[in-house]
Enzyme design. Structure first.
Site, PDB file in Angstrom:
ATOM      1  NE  ARG A   1      -2.472   1.395   3.611  1.00 45.41           N
ATOM      2  CZ  ARG A   1      -3.248   1.798   4.621  1.00 45.41           C
ATOM      3  NH1 ARG A   1      -4.561   1.732   4.518  1.00 45.41           N
ATOM      4  NH2 ARG A   1      -2.714   2.233   5.739  1.00 45.41           N
TER       5      ARG A   1
ATOM      6  CB  CYS B   1      -1.270   6.259   2.665  1.00 49.06           C
ATOM      7  SG  CYS B   1      -2.113   4.711   2.987  1.00 49.06           S
TER       8      CYS B   1
END
Length: 421
Positions: free
Chosen positions: A107, A109
């Site tokens: 991931r 962000c």
């Protein structure tokens, strides 16, 4: 199998549709999902509620797309989360955790300056594994390898590295000391070095050389700091004697974020070639596939990146600025002309390696002013003849050279790279 694999572009009524992108574009063993806004597919409007509800809707839309092609959320290998306010990440994480059962994908962000719909607080895109491949490949039960190491900072909601078939995606690395869990002391140079050190530690933990990186994305909070980041970056690339001999550096994008987690000054993620593949591919093929890096004089050259880096059945294109080749300055005109120039450079690169724009599977666009979204879309469709690729558009705080737009791409590579045929 040279050139014979077919790109599969699909939409479902269970997620929001766009005239300017395809929801899901599969090629070989990966599938690219367009960025999903928190839009109710029935009304076409942003859902009612705060950022947690919006994050749930983004993920619900991704899930609907994934399930429409007979996959599950645990097939996701990478999620990119774009929030308008970095403080909203805790609320996003509350929603996020409910969508994954077996493991968390890699991931990244980042806080952005704007999103395509002004009321949106969050947007997410995804990359999923595609074990069945695309025609005429035969379906195969490839295994996804998700791994962590104690030598790099761990995230409760992400995995360090997720390999599938011949690619490996890493979670974005912040400048965190893995021993203390805190940001390293110093300025942006020290932070960039720590990000790259963490990436190197992850790769070494799975016995993958640093020069197997095919694409790097650098997120900075201040564009003025990029020279310091580059000073450090060039001490990590090229890493090996072989790479130094050919002056290999991966494709690259530089994105100016509105903010980063932990108030960091820089964050870096990478895509890595994975020559040994994942089971049941033969282990003895390890590093047998060749990285093919290429530049053309028909697009801007840069010592810090290679324009196009192919490996196996994918090819990563470095972020293109709207540079006029004759003057080496920005092309004359506004955002429309700049978008056209960026896409023209991408087309030149794509054609220089014997491909066409309809081989593009994913486009990533950064706009300095989201008010230029319509100008981008005016020229964008004219570069494609068939189904449009998956797409992500974000607003950023700044762009190199003061440009209005910057665009990078991922293209299908049906011929593969040697020794594949």
């Amino acid at each position: 199998m040279s050139g014979g694999i077919i790109k599969v572009s699909r939409n479902t009524d269970n997620a929001p549709k766009s005239e300017l992108s395809t929801q899901s574009v599969a090629f070989s063993h990966y599938n690219n999902i367009s960025a999903q806004l928190p839009v109710d597919p029935k009304t076409g409007e942003i859902i009612v509620g705060g950022v947690k509800e919006q994050a749930t809707q983004c993920l619900t839309n991704i899930k609907a797309i994934v399930e429409s092609i007979d996959h599950v959320m645990d097939d996701v290998v990478k999620i990119n989360v774009f929030v308008k306010n970095i403080a909203d990440l805790d609320a996003v994480n509350e929603a996020y955790a409910a969508f994954f059962q077996e493991y968390f994908p890699t991931r990244t962000c980042v806080a952005v300056s704007a999103l395509p719909m002004s009321d949106a607080l969050v947007q997410m895109d995804a990359l999923i594994s595609n074990g069945e491949g695309t025609y005429p490949q035969d379906p195969c039960e490839l295994i996804k390898l998700a791994r962590n190491t104690e030598r790099a900072p761990k995230g409760e909601l992400s995995t360090h590295t997720v390999a599938f078939s011949h690619y490996n995606n890493l979670s974005a690395q912040l400048p965190i000391d893995p021993q203390t869990g805190a940001l390293v002391t110093g300025g942006v140079k020290e932070q960039a070095a720590q990000c790259l050190t963490n990436i190197k530690a992850v790769l070494e933990s799975i016995d993958v050389p640093f020069d197997d990186i095919v694409k790097t994305t650098i997120y900075v909070k201040d564009l003025a700091s990029i020279d310091e980041v580059n000073e450090v970056y060039t001490t990590f690339f090229p890493d090996s004697a072989i790479a130094r001999t050919v002056a290999y550096v991966p494709a690259r994008s530089t994105v100016v974020a509105a903010d980063l987690p932990m108030d960091a000054l820089v964050q870096i993620d990478v895509v890595v070639s994975h020559g040994d593949g994942t089971p049941p591919q033969e282990v003895e093929d390890r590093h047998g596939i060749v990285i093919r890096a290429n530049n053309t004089d028909s697009a801007p050259l840069n010592a810090l990146y290679t324009q196009t880096v192919a490996f196996s059945h994918y090819n990563h294109i470095a972020a293109q600025l709207p540079i006029d080749l004759a003057s080496q300055g920005l092309v004359a005109g506004g955002a429309k002309e700049q978008a056209e120039q960026c896409l023209t450079h991408i087309r030149s690169i794509v054609e220089s390696i014997g491909h066409v724009m309809d081989d593009v599977v994913k486009i990533n666009v950064q706009l300095r002013d989201m008010a230029d979204f319509d100008a981008l879309n005016e020229v964008y469709p004219s570069f494609f003849e068939k189904e449009l690729p998956a797409r992500t558009v974000i607003g950023v705080a700044d762009i190199p050279m003061g440009a209005a737009v910057q665009i990078d791409a991922v293209i299908s590579n049906g011929e593969g790279t040697p020794p594949q045929v």
